[in-house]
Each structure stands twice: as C-alpha cells, then as structure tokens.
Design an enzyme around this catalytic site. Structure first.
Site, PDB file in Angstrom:
ATOM      1  N   LYS A 163      74.042  38.598  48.206  1.00  0.00           N
ATOM      2  CA  LYS A 163      74.006  39.812  47.375  1.00  0.00           C
ATOM      3  C   LYS A 163      73.099  40.803  48.083  1.00  0.00           C
ATOM      4  O   LYS A 163      71.877  40.692  48.075  1.00  0.00           O
ATOM      5  CB  LYS A 163      73.487  39.553  45.958  1.00  0.00           C
ATOM      6  CG  LYS A 163      73.847  40.756  45.067  1.00  0.00           C
ATOM      7  CD  LYS A 163      72.849  41.096  44.013  1.00  0.00           C
ATOM      8  CE  LYS A 163      71.605  41.763  44.449  1.00  0.00           C
ATOM      9  NZ  LYS A 163      71.731  43.175  44.907  1.00  0.00           N
ATOM     10  N   GLY A 177      70.152  43.963  41.127  1.00  0.00           N
ATOM     11  CA  GLY A 177      69.282  42.794  41.121  1.00  0.00           C
ATOM     12  C   GLY A 177      69.171  42.189  39.738  1.00  0.00           C
ATOM     13  O   GLY A 177      69.254  40.964  39.567  1.00  0.00           O
ATOM     14  N   GLY A 183      72.001  39.803  40.980  1.00  0.00           N
ATOM     15  CA  GLY A 183      70.977  39.089  41.749  1.00  0.00           C
ATOM     16  C   GLY A 183      70.353  37.979  40.933  1.00  0.00           C
ATOM     17  O   GLY A 183      70.173  36.851  41.412  1.00  0.00           O
ATOM     18  N   GLU A 226      60.481  36.709  51.388  1.00  0.00           N
ATOM     19  CA  GLU A 226      60.000  37.672  52.389  1.00  0.00           C
ATOM     20  C   GLU A 226      59.674  38.942  51.625  1.00  0.00           C
ATOM     21  O   GLU A 226      60.575  39.709  51.289  1.00  0.00           O
ATOM     22  CB  GLU A 226      61.096  37.946  53.423  1.00  0.00           C
ATOM     23  CG  GLU A 226      61.488  36.755  54.265  1.00  0.00           C
ATOM     24  CD  GLU A 226      60.474  36.460  55.356  1.00  0.00           C
ATOM     25  OE1 GLU A 226      59.586  37.284  55.601  1.00  0.00           O
ATOM     26  OE2 GLU A 226      60.583  35.383  55.956  1.00  0.00           O
TER      27      GLU A 226
HETATM   28  P1  NAD Z   1      63.766  45.056  45.566  1.00  0.00           P
HETATM   29  O1  NAD Z   1      62.899  43.884  45.316  1.00  0.00           O
HETATM   30  O2  NAD Z   1      63.896  46.070  44.523  1.00  0.00           O
HETATM   31  O3  NAD Z   1      65.245  44.579  45.883  1.00  0.00           O
HETATM   32  C1  NAD Z   1      65.551  43.665  46.917  1.00  0.00           C
HETATM   33  C2  NAD Z   1      66.830  42.936  46.564  1.00  0.00           C
HETATM   34  O4  NAD Z   1      66.583  42.136  45.419  1.00  0.00           O
HETATM   35  C3  NAD Z   1      67.994  43.853  46.178  1.00  0.00           C
HETATM   36  O5  NAD Z   1      69.206  43.245  46.588  1.00  0.00           O
HETATM   37  C4  NAD Z   1      67.904  43.883  44.672  1.00  0.00           C
HETATM   38  O6  NAD Z   1      69.127  44.183  44.055  1.00  0.00           O
HETATM   39  C5  NAD Z   1      67.475  42.449  44.371  1.00  0.00           C
HETATM   40  N1  NAD Z   1      66.768  42.263  43.112  1.00  0.00           N
HETATM   41  C6  NAD Z   1      65.939  43.133  42.480  1.00  0.00           C
HETATM   42  N2  NAD Z   1      65.507  42.587  41.329  1.00  0.00           N
HETATM   43  C7  NAD Z   1      66.041  41.340  41.253  1.00  0.00           C
HETATM   44  C8  NAD Z   1      65.972  40.288  40.287  1.00  0.00           C
HETATM   45  N3  NAD Z   1      65.265  40.404  39.169  1.00  0.00           N
HETATM   46  N4  NAD Z   1      66.650  39.141  40.521  1.00  0.00           N
HETATM   47  C9  NAD Z   1      67.382  38.996  41.644  1.00  0.00           C
HETATM   48  N5  NAD Z   1      67.504  39.969  42.584  1.00  0.00           N
HETATM   49  C10 NAD Z   1      66.835  41.121  42.393  1.00  0.00           C
HETATM   50  O7  NAD Z   1      63.259  45.666  46.936  1.00  0.00           O
HETATM   51  P2  NAD Z   1      63.822  46.933  47.709  1.00  0.00           P
HETATM   52  O8  NAD Z   1      63.290  48.153  47.067  1.00  0.00           O
HETATM   53  O9  NAD Z   1      65.295  46.797  47.922  1.00  0.00           O
HETATM   54  O10 NAD Z   1      63.141  46.703  49.149  1.00  0.00           O
HETATM   55  C11 NAD Z   1      61.861  47.092  49.419  1.00  0.00           C
HETATM   56  C12 NAD Z   1      60.896  45.922  49.359  1.00  0.00           C
HETATM   57  O11 NAD Z   1      61.336  44.877  50.234  1.00  0.00           O
HETATM   58  C13 NAD Z   1      59.525  46.297  49.839  1.00  0.00           C
HETATM   59  O12 NAD Z   1      58.556  45.724  49.003  1.00  0.00           O
HETATM   60  C14 NAD Z   1      59.463  45.670  51.220  1.00  0.00           C
HETATM   61  O13 NAD Z   1      58.176  45.418  51.696  1.00  0.00           O
HETATM   62  C15 NAD Z   1      60.239  44.438  51.048  1.00  0.00           C
HETATM   63  N6  NAD Z   1      60.719  43.932  52.339  1.00  0.00           N
HETATM   64  C16 NAD Z   1      60.198  42.771  52.858  1.00  0.00           C
HETATM   65  C17 NAD Z   1      60.615  42.311  54.104  1.00  0.00           C
HETATM   66  C18 NAD Z   1      60.076  41.044  54.719  1.00  0.00           C
HETATM   67  O14 NAD Z   1      60.717  40.500  55.590  1.00  0.00           O
HETATM   68  N7  NAD Z   1      58.934  40.547  54.312  1.00  0.00           N
HETATM   69  C19 NAD Z   1      61.560  43.035  54.817  1.00  0.00           C
HETATM   70  C20 NAD Z   1      62.044  44.199  54.269  1.00  0.00           C
HETATM   71  C21 NAD Z   1      61.635  44.641  53.006  1.00  0.00           C
END
Ligand code: NAD
Length: 476
Positions: free
Chosen positions: A172, A205, A209, A247
């Site tokens: 997803k 998500g 998700g 991550e």
């Molecule tokens: P996000 O957490 O909002 O979303 C990430 C993914 O998770 C999306 O596919 C989203 O739809 C899904 N998601 C959100 N809520 C969910 C839930 N309750 N259950 C299941 N899935 C859910 O993050 P974002 O805004 O898309 O990305 C930015 C964040 O990602 C930043 O905090 C960044 O630091 C982090 N990030 C980490 C890494 C790493 O490798 N450590 C790499 C890139 C980004």
C-alpha cells in the site's frame, strides 16, 4: 506526459482493476491542480490481496534463489529503461526536482534491485552452527506500507528484499503518490514475477493501510512513515503478533568539527538538509557548529542557501520544488512561526509562503539560529526546508547535543581527519553516520534504519533480506 491520469489501480493475482470506494484526488503540488484520483480500496480488497499473496507464497519460497535474483536484475533493467518516465511521474506527483528524481527514484532503486540480487546470491540461506543447520526461508506475506517523499526508492528498498527472501508482498503506497507505485508494479509483472507474488492495494492509511497492518494473514509488516502512524501500525500488528519493521522520522544532526574545511562542510550540510525541500527522513536538519566558528559560518550558510533555485520541478535547473501539499506548507510555516516566538532568528527565509512562484506550495529555504535546546524546531521533525543551527563548546558538548533527541536515524560528521570523525561517529546514537558528505544513495547495500523514535529493523543489504526470513534450526 498526460495532464490527467486514469484512476490508479490495484493489482491482485496478476490482474489490474479499479476498486469501488471513496475517491481521493491526487494533486500536483506545483500547479495545485488535480492530476488524478485514487480509490480507498478498504478491507475486502486487502483481504483478497493477502489471500493472493498467501496462495503464491509456497511456490515462490521454493524457487531457487538464482531465479529470484535473476528476476530482480530484470526488474532493474526495466527500471533503467523506463527511469526517465518514472522520475517525471514522481516529480509531478510530489514536486521533487527532476534532476533529483532521476538520481533517487530511477537510478538508486535500479541500483538497489541489482545490489539486492547480488546480496541474495551470497546470502547464508543455510548455516551450520553447533551441530545444527540453520535454514532461512521467506517468512510469508509481507504488508509493505510506504510514504510519498522518496516513493519509488522506499517501495524498492522493502519489496526487493522481501522478494529476494522468498516472501510475497502486498504493497500500500501513499495515496499521494499512487502512480509511480502502479508503474513499478507493472515493471515487476513485465520482468516475470509470477502472479500473486507482488500485489498492490490503493487507499488511505487510516482505512486501507490499517486494514493491511491488522490483517492476520501477514507474517511481517514493513512500514515507512511518520512516528504517529508507525505507532498505530505496530499496535495493530501486535494484535496478531505480526513482526514489524518501522522506518520512521528523523531530526538528523550534522556535527562540523573544528578542523573541518568550513566552507565544504557547511555547504554540504545545507545541501543535504534542504534536499527534496527538506522532505527526507535523513535530512540534516540540525547543524552543529563550534562556538568559535559561529561568526565565520554566517556568510557561508547564506551563500549556500542562495544556490537553491526554487521553481518548476520539471525544470532541470530547479534545486528546490514545492512541498507536497498545502497542508504540509501550513505545518512547516507553523513550525517556523513557533521557532521565531521561541526566540529563534531567521538567518534566511521569511516564515511566509514563498514568492518564488505564482503557484505551488513553496517555502523559502530557512535557517534558524539562536533557538533554545527545548524549542520545537530543535526537537520535532519539520519535514520542510528548515535547518536549525546549534552551537557547541567542545566535542563532548557536540555529542551531548547530537544525542539529546528523541530520534536516532542518521547523522553526519565533518572533519579534516577521518579517524577523528569516526571516533565521534561511534558515540552517536543513530543507525547511520556519514562522514564528510558520503551519500546514502551511493551505498545501496549499507543497512539503513534507526533507533529510538526513528524505529527498528533495517533495510538494504544483508540485514534487509534477513528481516523477511524465518530461521528453522534442524538438528540430528
Ligand atoms: P505517514 O505516516 O502519514 O504515511 C506513510 C504511509 O503510511 C502512507 O502510505 C500512509 O497512507 C500510511 N498510513 C498512515 N496512517 C496509517 C495507519 N494508521 N495505518 C496504516 N497505514 C497508515 O507519513 P508520510 O507523511 O507519508 O511520510 C513522511 C514521514 O515518513 C516522515 O515522518 C518521514 O521522516 C518518514 N520517512 C521515514 C523514512 C525512513 O526510512 N526512516 C523514509 C522516508 C520517510
């Protein structure tokens, strides 16, 4: 490239379809107009996808590793063939400058696919220890949940390792970047991965998700995203005792040691702090400078920031595109306002929407000095083009400041003496330290991942594959 796209699709058991359900608009962050739509597929579609992946798993994990590696190499060749188109797609979906997208969303994921294939061929699938044979096999169905900020790389980092391990996948991807995920899945099919081995579901998500993370048919959830969502995913997975890789975010320090070449170091840190408009989990958003060099640093930082050319992400001269969404711009500006209220001084940037372009969610590159250590802009991930400068007295103080953080993803150390830099690196509580500007993207088999709120588990290389295996110890 088309102005608008058909609805993004789901891929289950080798068949593409657009599910029924609530529709979400995909917005081009530069033009601020709708470029497409994606459906929140929901739990029944997730259930079908997990069933498809579970049905494909027994045969897939029995395949010879050479065959799996060969398919990954083929996918890499196809990604190289279509790399420019996929980079342009990512640039359009989330505003990444095309020059960066070519390197990080086409070249890097192709490198990762090839590196994972190589690592899989050399992986210790069977090891003799104390009279036992440890047999490692793909653990089952992997639910992969990925963000929008480096979307192709983030998908490939987990999916390549899971497939190499002999696991099958339900992906997803972010609802903000569904089209590159579709393009990538089509390449995997073309490469010859059997139906059901790699499935895609679309949606939010909170609905799709969460349904995936909670599904009892998974052996593993591999999540990349924010801390808040990571906590939810881990707690959903815990209900079925499903293993997790998380991550998460970062607030990465860059320690400039007194003997570093100041101009090279500061320019390098500003560049890596502002990469992708600061929307990178390992962006160096805390710049640690020794007290006696603080005054000399100002002009260098201003010059480095002036090199950021803001504009149309499709223009190869652009160094900084818009933020991904209006909401993200609001969040970032709110952080900057808060930093000023906490006593911070804006060395660059205005704290207002950028005037660099009539459309697009732009924020000028912002460097803040003079913040107290407990300021939000020092403590929290902003995920925008904002760097906070922190002044230290001596090396022990630098290490203390660097480690005084809820995150622990990555760090940089800059020094004229690599051994001195390595000694400091060894004291930092993070998953990866880069010395003198070495880049993560040039080392596709070096494990990536964090400690503390940055999560647990590792991607890439040997550890990345191991993540998706189970060990059976056979003794006679
Ligand atoms: P996000 O957490 O909002 O979303 C990430 C993914 O998770 C999306 O596919 C989203 O739809 C899904 N998601 C959100 N809520 C969910 C839930 N309750 N259950 C299941 N899935 C859910 O993050 P974002 O805004 O898309 O990305 C930015 C964040 O990602 C930043 O905090 C960044 O630091 C982090 N990030 C980490 C890494 C790493 O490798 N450590 C790499 C890139 C980004």
């Amino acid at each position: 490239m088309a102005d608008t796209f058909d609805r993004a699709g789901c891929l289950i058991d080798g068949d593409w379809f657009v599910p029924a359900g609530p529709v979400i608009e995909v917005i081009d962050p530069f033009t601020e107009s709708v470029m497409g739509e994606v459906v929140d597929a929901g739990s029944e579609v997730v259930d079908d996808a997990v069933r498809s992946a579970a049905a494909a798993h027994p045969a897939w994990r029995r395949t010879d590793v050479a065959e799996r590696a060969e398919l990954l190499d083929r996918a890499a060749d196809l990604l190289t063939r279509d790399g420019s188109a996929i980079a342009a797609l990512v640039s359009r979906e989330m505003g990444m400058p095309i020059s960066l997208a070519e390197v990080t969303q086409a070249q890097l994921p192709a490198d990762v696919l090839r590196a994972t294939a190589r690592t899989a061929r050399d992986f210790p699938w069977s090891q003799d220890i104390d009279g036992a044979t440890l047999v490692r096999r793909g653990s089952g169905v992997v639910g992969a949940i990925t963000p929008w900020n480096m979307p192709v790389h983030q998908i490939v980092a987990k999916v390549s390792a899971a497939l190499a391990a002999g696991s099958t996948v339900v992906l997803k991807a972010s609802e903000m970047t569904p089209y590159d995920a579709n393009a990538l899945a089509a390449l995997f099919l073309e490469a010859g991965f059997p139906a059901g081995v790699f499935n895609v579901v679309t949606g939010t998500g909170a609905v799709t998700g969460a349904a995936l993370a909670a599904h009892p048919g998974l052996a593993h959830v591999s999540f990349t995203g924010s801390v808040v969502a990571g906590r939810t995913v881990a707690s959903l997975a815990a209900q079925t005792l499903t293993r997790c890789t998380l991550e998460l975010g970062g607030k990465s320090p860059a320690v400039v040691l007194p003997d570093a070449d100041l101009e090279t170091a500061l320019t390098g840190v500003v560049t890596s702090g502002l990469v992708n408009s600061g929307q990178a989990c390992n962006a160096t958003t805390r710049l640690l400078i020794p007290e006696h060099l603080a005054a000399d640093s100002v002009d260098i930082i201003e010059d480095a920031v002036a090199q950021q050319v803001l504009g149309n992400p499709a223009d190869p001269r652009t160094r900084q595109g818009p933020l991904v969404s209006a909401r993200q711009r609001e969040r970032v500006l709110d952080h900057i306002g808060d930093a000023v209220a906490a006593g911070g001084h804006l060395l660059t940037g205005t704290g207002k929407p950028s005037e660099a372009s009539p459309t697009g969610y732009f924020v000028d590159p912002t460097v803040i000095t003079g913040l107290p250590e407990d300021a939000r802009a020092i403590r929290e991930e902003i995920f925008g083009p904002v760097i906070a400068v922190q002044i230290y007295t001596d090396v022990d103080d630098a290490v203390r400041i660097a480690n005084d953080c809820a995150y622990g993803l990555s760090a940089e150390v800059w020094s004229g003496d690599v051994e001195r830099a390595r000694a400091v690196a060894g004291r930092l509580d993070v998953g990866q330290v880069k010395i003198n500007g070495v880049r993560t993207r040039n080392r596709p088999t070096v494990p990536f991942g964090g400690v503390k709120n940055s999560g647990y588990g590792r991607e890439l290389g040997h550890l990345g594959i191991e993540e998706f295996t189970d060990v059976t110890a056979v003794m006679s």
